[in-house]
Structure formats: C-alpha cells, structure tokens
Design a protein around this motif. Structure first.
Motif, short mmCIF file in Angstrom:
data_model
loop_
_atom_site.label_atom_id
_atom_site.label_comp_id
_atom_site.label_asym_id
_atom_site.label_seq_id
_atom_site.Cartn_x
_atom_site.Cartn_y
_atom_site.Cartn_z
N GLN A 141 2.39 -9.02 -8.68
CA GLN A 141 2.72 -7.85 -7.87
C GLN A 141 1.48 -7.00 -7.77
OE1 GLN A 141 6.64 -6.02 -7.80
NE2 GLN A 141 5.70 -4.12 -8.46
N VAL A 142 1.11 -6.69 -6.55
CA VAL A 142 -0.15 -5.99 -6.32
C VAL A 142 0.11 -4.73 -5.52
CG1 VAL A 142 -2.43 -6.16 -5.32
CG2 VAL A 142 -1.36 -8.18 -6.33
N ALA A 143 -0.34 -3.62 -6.06
CA ALA A 143 -0.11 -2.34 -5.40
C ALA A 143 -1.43 -1.61 -5.22
CB ALA A 143 0.83 -1.48 -6.23
N PHE A 144 -1.66 -1.14 -4.00
CA PHE A 144 -2.80 -0.28 -3.73
C PHE A 144 -2.30 1.13 -3.49
CE2 PHE A 144 -4.09 -4.49 -2.42
CZ PHE A 144 -5.40 -4.58 -2.87
N ARG A 145 -3.10 2.10 -3.92
CA ARG A 145 -2.76 3.48 -3.62
C ARG A 145 -3.94 4.13 -2.92
NH1 ARG A 145 -1.62 6.59 -8.87
NH2 ARG A 145 -2.37 8.19 -7.45
N GLY A 146 -3.63 5.08 -2.07
CA GLY A 146 -4.71 5.77 -1.37
C GLY A 146 -4.15 6.64 -0.28
N PHE A 182 0.84 -1.18 0.00
CA PHE A 182 0.00 0.00 0.00
C PHE A 182 0.88 1.24 0.00
CE2 PHE A 182 -1.90 3.49 2.38
CZ PHE A 182 -2.97 3.76 1.56
N ILE A 200 -8.62 3.32 -0.19
CA ILE A 200 -7.99 2.90 -1.44
C ILE A 200 -8.55 3.72 -2.59
CG2 ILE A 200 -7.68 0.97 -3.04
CD1 ILE A 200 -6.35 0.35 -0.47
N SER A 201 -7.69 4.32 -3.37
CA SER A 201 -8.17 5.07 -4.53
C SER A 201 -7.89 4.32 -5.84
CB SER A 201 -7.55 6.46 -4.58
OG SER A 201 -6.15 6.37 -4.74
N HIS A 202 -6.78 3.61 -5.89
CA HIS A 202 -6.42 2.85 -7.08
C HIS A 202 -5.81 1.53 -6.66
CE1 HIS A 202 -6.66 6.42 -9.64
NE2 HIS A 202 -6.04 7.06 -8.67
N HIS A 203 -5.75 0.62 -7.61
CA HIS A 203 -4.88 -0.52 -7.42
C HIS A 203 -4.34 -0.93 -8.77
CE1 HIS A 203 -8.95 -2.35 -7.88
NE2 HIS A 203 -8.29 -2.99 -8.83
N GLN A 204 -3.18 -1.52 -8.74
CA GLN A 204 -2.58 -2.00 -9.99
C GLN A 204 -2.08 -3.41 -9.73
OE1 GLN A 204 -0.58 0.53 -12.95
NE2 GLN A 204 1.26 -0.62 -12.46
N VAL A 205 -2.53 -4.32 -10.55
CA VAL A 205 -2.24 -5.72 -10.33
C VAL A 205 -1.58 -6.30 -11.56
CG1 VAL A 205 -3.22 -7.97 -9.81
CG2 VAL A 205 -4.22 -5.91 -8.83
N ALA A 206 -0.42 -6.90 -11.35
CA ALA A 206 0.34 -7.46 -12.47
C ALA A 206 0.67 -8.91 -12.20
CB ALA A 206 1.61 -6.65 -12.67
N VAL A 248 -9.92 -13.45 -7.90
CA VAL A 248 -10.53 -12.15 -8.15
C VAL A 248 -10.44 -11.75 -9.62
CG1 VAL A 248 -10.36 -9.69 -7.58
CG2 VAL A 248 -10.14 -11.40 -5.78
N TRP A 249 -9.35 -12.17 -10.27
CA TRP A 249 -9.23 -11.85 -11.69
C TRP A 249 -9.33 -13.10 -12.54
CZ3 TRP A 249 -6.53 -9.15 -7.99
CH2 TRP A 249 -6.76 -7.77 -7.98
N PRO A 284 -10.35 -6.64 -4.93
CA PRO A 284 -9.02 -7.03 -4.46
C PRO A 284 -8.97 -7.16 -2.94
CG PRO A 284 -8.94 -5.00 -5.79
CD PRO A 284 -10.32 -5.49 -5.84
N GLN A 285 -9.76 -6.37 -2.25
CA GLN A 285 -9.77 -6.43 -0.79
C GLN A 285 -10.22 -7.78 -0.26
OE1 GLN A 285 -10.85 -3.94 -2.65
NE2 GLN A 285 -11.00 -1.99 -1.54
#
Lengths: 157, 157
Positions: A131-136, A96, B127-133, A118-119, B115-116
């Motif tokens: 690799q999973v990134a959350f922003r907020g 995060f 959380i405002s965004h998430h990016q999943v790779a 989830v995906w 994702p949560q």
DNA sequence: CACCTTATCAAGAACAATTCCTATTTAAGT
DNA sequence: ACTTAAATAGGAATTGTTCTTGATAAGGTG
C-alpha cells in the motif's frame, strides 16, 4: 481468483462464487462506490445509500463493505489515523492525499515497474500486498494558494 | 530543517530549536524508541517507559510522541486499522509487516531511486511525504510453515 | 407448499485507539 | 521570590469500527 473474476463476471457472479448472496443492501453499497469514485468513507457511503435503502444501518454498510472487499470487488484504503475509505478501482495503483482539501486520487503503477525496484526487499521475504500513499498538495489547492499570495502582494504595495 | 538537525545536533538541541524543553518524560520516551527498534505502539512505549518514569501517564506518552514527531526526531508508522507505531529511523525507508507474526521491519530506499519512478505522479502535484507498506510473510514464519507441512507429509506416508 | 437451515439485517452496546479537558506541577526568565 | 508559560497526570470524551442479539428473509428439500 477474485481478480480474474471481475474481468469475466458481474459482481453478482463474483459474490455467488464466494457462496454469498447479492442482496439489495450489497448492491446499493456497490453501486454507490462505482458511482462515487472519490474514495468515500463508510459514513459517506452510508448517507448516500440511504437514498436507495432508507433504513439500512451503518453496521450493515460496514458489513457490506467487508464482504465486497473479501470478494475482491473493492479495495480498502487507509491513511494515517483517518477513517477507512473504499475504492472500486482494482488496477494496481497508489493513492495521493491532498493535505489542504483532503481529496484522494489514484496514481497508476507505471508499466513494467514494481515497488521492489525502488525499495530493497530481501528476497527471502514474500510480498503479498503493498500500500503506497503520497501526501502533498493537489494542483487546485496550489493554484488557490498562489492567488491568495498574489492578492497579498498587491495589497502590500 | 528538522532532517538536518538530527545529523548535527543532539535531540535536546533539536527540541530546543523548536522552542520546547527536553523534559524527563520526553527523554525517556525518546530513549525507549532508540532502544527498541521494533516499531513499538504507544502502549508498548508506555509500559517500557514506566520502568524509568513510574507514574507517567499514557496521555503524556502520546504527547511526547507527538512533539518528537513534530520536531522530526521520530516517524509515525500506520498500518491498516492497527495502532500507530513509532520509529526513530530517519532515513527514507518503507516498512514490511509480516502477516503471521506481526513483526515490522525497515526496507531502505535503493540508491538514486524515487517512488515517482514507479507510480505516475502528475507533475503539477507536489509531494511532501510518502508512506509505503509491504505485507507478506517474513523468512522466519515461512520456515516455520515449511517445517509444519513437512511434518504433515511424513505423517501421511 | 410447509419446513428447515442458514444468511442477512437493524439496532444498539461494546471496544480500542486516540484526543481533549482541567487542575496541578514544573521550569525559565525576570 | 515572583510571574508566566509549558508540561504533566488523570480521567472524561470522541471517533471509527466491531460485536451481539433477536428478527427477517431466502434457498433448498421433502
């Protein structure tokens, strides 16, 4: 292999297992990471490590970080266009990133859950990493902002 | 807001809604992205766009990509240390990166999943965004490899 | 222990992706 | 037409990282 190693061996053994030596520089870099759990950048590691190994070069820090990640002792964390960060937490987790203060924290994977839940991942695809990134906004920053807007409200009365 | 806009308006309207103009360069960049759905890099967009706008500069392509993302018309996709890639798919989705061929593809979010559900996100975090790779091997590359190893087996007999 | 071989390192140059700067062009609104 | 702000081309500058080179150090072997 490397993942097992960390539960059973010291970092020295892990490194030796890859046919490499645990040098002073590598140990210092590793120790800084184990101490600083806030996902430092290479430069941050560099300045901290200079306390222990005064004339280590930035290139060497990059080298050490690379060998440590190759041996599976640390993970590299990238986020948007920012510099790479390094993390000795080997458990599966997401990150995060707080947009206001820039802090990075770990979010553990829930028990018995997988990202594939989830995906929609086509089954003929083999996943090796994710690799999973959350922003907020982190709680601290949210609180700060609230205080500010309260102050504004009082003023406007 | 931007998310709504794309369902109701043309890209022109979305851009105007942000107080900006839909210039030839911006349109050309946007059109390239809508045509090329393989997540091109800025340089790839640049070379494609040159076909339409022969003397557009790379800096302008970067500018256009930035305004388009600011307006919510495209999403920026980063992966490890590689160059940023751009994606006009506004539906929520993750990305899959094939380690052998480098191809990038979209993986849609499953219905009614978040994702949560998979990672423990403290509820005082917003959380405002998430990016999943995801990384791994795509079906095409897996097939290729199989053929190779079959060939090897035949030889060794 | 002397010798050989390889790993490691420091220092700085090189590099790739992106951003910044500045002068010029373009378009909108009077 | 005139004014003002937005947008652009081109190149310089920046950032984070990698590469190169020569020097140093450390194991292993006779």
């Amino acid at each position: 292999m490397a993942t097992l190693a960390q539960h059973q061996h010291s970092p020295d053994d892990t490194i030796h297992g890859h046919g490499l030596r645990m040098t002073g520089q590598r140990r210092a870099v590793y120790d800084v990471l184990m101490g600083e759990r806030n996902h430092p950048t290479a430069v941050e590691v560099f300045t901290k490590v200079r306390g222990q190994v005064p004339n280590i070069s930035l290139a060497t820090v990059y080298n050490c970080l690379e060998t440590l990640t190759d041996c599976g002792l640390v993970k590299i964390v990238t986020h948007e266009r920012g510099p790479s960060r390094y993390c000795p937490n080997l458990e599966e987790h997401a990150h995060f990133f707080c947009d206001s203060c820039g802090e990075v924290s770990d979010l553990p994977l829930r028990a018995r859950k997988r990202p594939q839940d989830v995906w929609e991942v086509p089954e003929n695809i083999t996943i090796s990493h994710h690799q999973v990134a959350f922003r907020g906004e982190c709680p601290k920053c949210a609180k700060k902002k609230n205080l500010k807007s309260e102050a504004r409200n009082l003023k406007s009365k």
